[in-house]
Motif scaffolding. Structure first.
Motif, PDB file in Angstrom:
ATOM      1  N   GLY A  97       0.775  -1.239   0.000  1.00  0.00           N
ATOM      2  CA  GLY A  97       0.000   0.000   0.000  1.00  0.00           C
ATOM      3  C   GLY A  97       0.794   1.269   0.000  1.00  0.00           C
ATOM      4  O   GLY A  97       0.321   2.294   0.509  1.00  0.00           O
ATOM      5  N   SER A 100      -1.074   4.187  -1.740  1.00  0.00           N
ATOM      6  CA  SER A 100      -2.304   4.499  -1.007  1.00  0.00           C
ATOM      7  C   SER A 100      -1.994   5.132   0.337  1.00  0.00           C
ATOM      8  O   SER A 100      -2.653   6.085   0.769  1.00  0.00           O
ATOM      9  CB  SER A 100      -3.128   3.226  -0.806  1.00  0.00           C
ATOM     10  OG  SER A 100      -3.547   2.692  -2.040  1.00  0.00           O
ATOM     11  N   GLY A 126      -8.923   4.959  -4.665  1.00  0.00           N
ATOM     12  CA  GLY A 126      -8.461   3.570  -4.730  1.00  0.00           C
ATOM     13  C   GLY A 126      -8.936   2.772  -3.534  1.00  0.00           C
ATOM     14  O   GLY A 126      -9.207   3.321  -2.464  1.00  0.00           O
ATOM     15  N   ASP A 128      -7.499   0.834  -1.443  1.00  0.00           N
ATOM     16  CA  ASP A 128      -6.678   0.770  -0.237  1.00  0.00           C
ATOM     17  C   ASP A 128      -6.583   2.102   0.505  1.00  0.00           C
ATOM     18  O   ASP A 128      -6.081   2.139   1.632  1.00  0.00           O
ATOM     19  CB  ASP A 128      -5.254   0.309  -0.585  1.00  0.00           C
ATOM     20  CG  ASP A 128      -5.124  -1.207  -0.625  1.00  0.00           C
ATOM     21  OD1 ASP A 128      -6.027  -1.889  -0.094  1.00  0.00           O
ATOM     22  OD2 ASP A 128      -4.137  -1.701  -1.193  1.00  0.00           O
ATOM     23  N   VAL A 129      -7.025   3.185  -0.107  1.00  0.00           N
ATOM     24  CA  VAL A 129      -6.872   4.484   0.546  1.00  0.00           C
ATOM     25  C   VAL A 129      -7.738   4.610   1.805  1.00  0.00           C
ATOM     26  O   VAL A 129      -7.248   5.082   2.839  1.00  0.00           O
ATOM     27  CB  VAL A 129      -7.127   5.640  -0.435  1.00  0.00           C
ATOM     28  CG1 VAL A 129      -7.017   6.988   0.275  1.00  0.00           C
ATOM     29  CG2 VAL A 129      -6.132   5.582  -1.596  1.00  0.00           C
ATOM     30  N   CYS A 132      -6.119   3.120   4.798  1.00  0.00           N
ATOM     31  CA  CYS A 132      -4.873   3.799   5.178  1.00  0.00           C
ATOM     32  C   CYS A 132      -5.112   5.125   5.902  1.00  0.00           C
ATOM     33  O   CYS A 132      -4.166   5.711   6.434  1.00  0.00           O
ATOM     34  CB  CYS A 132      -4.009   4.042   3.942  1.00  0.00           C
ATOM     35  SG  CYS A 132      -3.309   2.538   3.210  1.00  0.00           S
TER      36      CYS A 132
END
Length: 275
Positions: A97, A100, A126, A128-129, A132
């Motif tokens: 990641g 991200s 995205g 995975d953002v 995160c």
């Protein structure tokens, strides 16, 4: 005025692919954790928006709008300027990641200097953002939009290893043989030690591992090298190629790092602790 934000490595301790929507997006069920290994984003007020990249893993990282950091800034406020410096320590396209996490760190830093609330809806940047945005253990479900906090993650050390190859996530998903697999248990246990977490992980999966090995066979060598250490558990994160080993708190991960670097000096590796 300037502010810094840490962009930690995101590690998928599990990654169950549970289905695919009509629009082609895959449904996931993943236990996501973060480590004290990562990039740094420094943001300073400026009239125009700009990005500079430095650090040991900066080669080849774009500084135009193809970089998720700039796209995150424009999503937050397309009219405002800032000078953003991204210090890259994580390899790109590596399943942990990096991009991200960089985008999420940029949003946190920009909100601080622009005096804005941190946005909640960032899925457009995205899958995975969103996970995160909060650098703590979480359960990720759906296409990345369903997040649940995981309480009382035990203290663990971690060793991250990447053989120096970039892996295309779409290519890995195309190589995936089964797209409708069992999810994790509805209720996750409370782990009281690194050992109990590792024992539980033995019964879980990363459904992308075989596909990633088919795309980049060297990943199998990384997993084999981790199995030769004293890691309690080892696996692949995300769609690869970065793999990880979990260790009890102490010196195990650091010692394994030293040994691995001597044997495989061309591989990227780092040790640290879970946040």
């Amino acid at each position: 005025m300037a502010t810094e934000s840490f962009a930690p490595a995101k590690i998928n301790l599990t990654l169950h692919v549970t289905g695919r929507r009509a629009d082609g997006y895959h449904l996931l069920d993943s236990l996501v954790v973060f480590a004290d290994i990562g990039d740094t984003v420094r943001v300073q007020a400026a009239e125009k928006l700009s990005l500079m990249v430095d650090g040991p893993m900066s080669a080849g990282v774009p500084v135009d709008d193809s970089n998720l950091v700039l796209r995150a800034a424009r999503l937050l406020n397309p009219a405002r300027g800032a000078q953003i410096t991204l210090t890259k320590r994580l390899p790109a396209s590596s399943g942990i990641g990096g991009g991200s996490s960089d985008a999420a760190a940029s949003l946190r830093a920009l909100c601080a200097i622009w005096n804005l609330p941190v946005p909640e809806d960032v899925l457009a940047l995205g899958a995975d953002v969103p996970v995160c945005m909060q650098t703590r253990a979480q359960r990720l479900q759906g296409v990345g939009e369903v997040l649940s906090a995981v309480e009382r993650l035990p203290e663990c050390d971690i060793l991250l290893v990447n053989p120096g190859v970039a892996v295309s996530t779409p290519e890995v998903f195309r190589a995936l043989q089964s797209r409708d697999n069992p999810a994790m248990p509805a209720d996750l246990p409370i782990w009281d030690s690194a050992e109990t977490l590792a024992d539980w992980l033995q019964g879980q999966r990363n459904d992308l591992t075989a596909a990633a090995v088919a795309v980049q066979p060297v990943i199998a060598e990384v997993l084999e090298a981790l199995c030769a250490t004293q890691a309690l558990y080892s696996g692949m994160s995300g769609s690869g190629a970065t793999c990880f080993g979990l260790f009890p708190p102490g010196t195990g991960a650091a010692a394994a790092l030293t040994t691995l670097q001597a044997r495989r000096p061309s591989w990227w590796a780092a040790s640290g602790t879970l946040l």
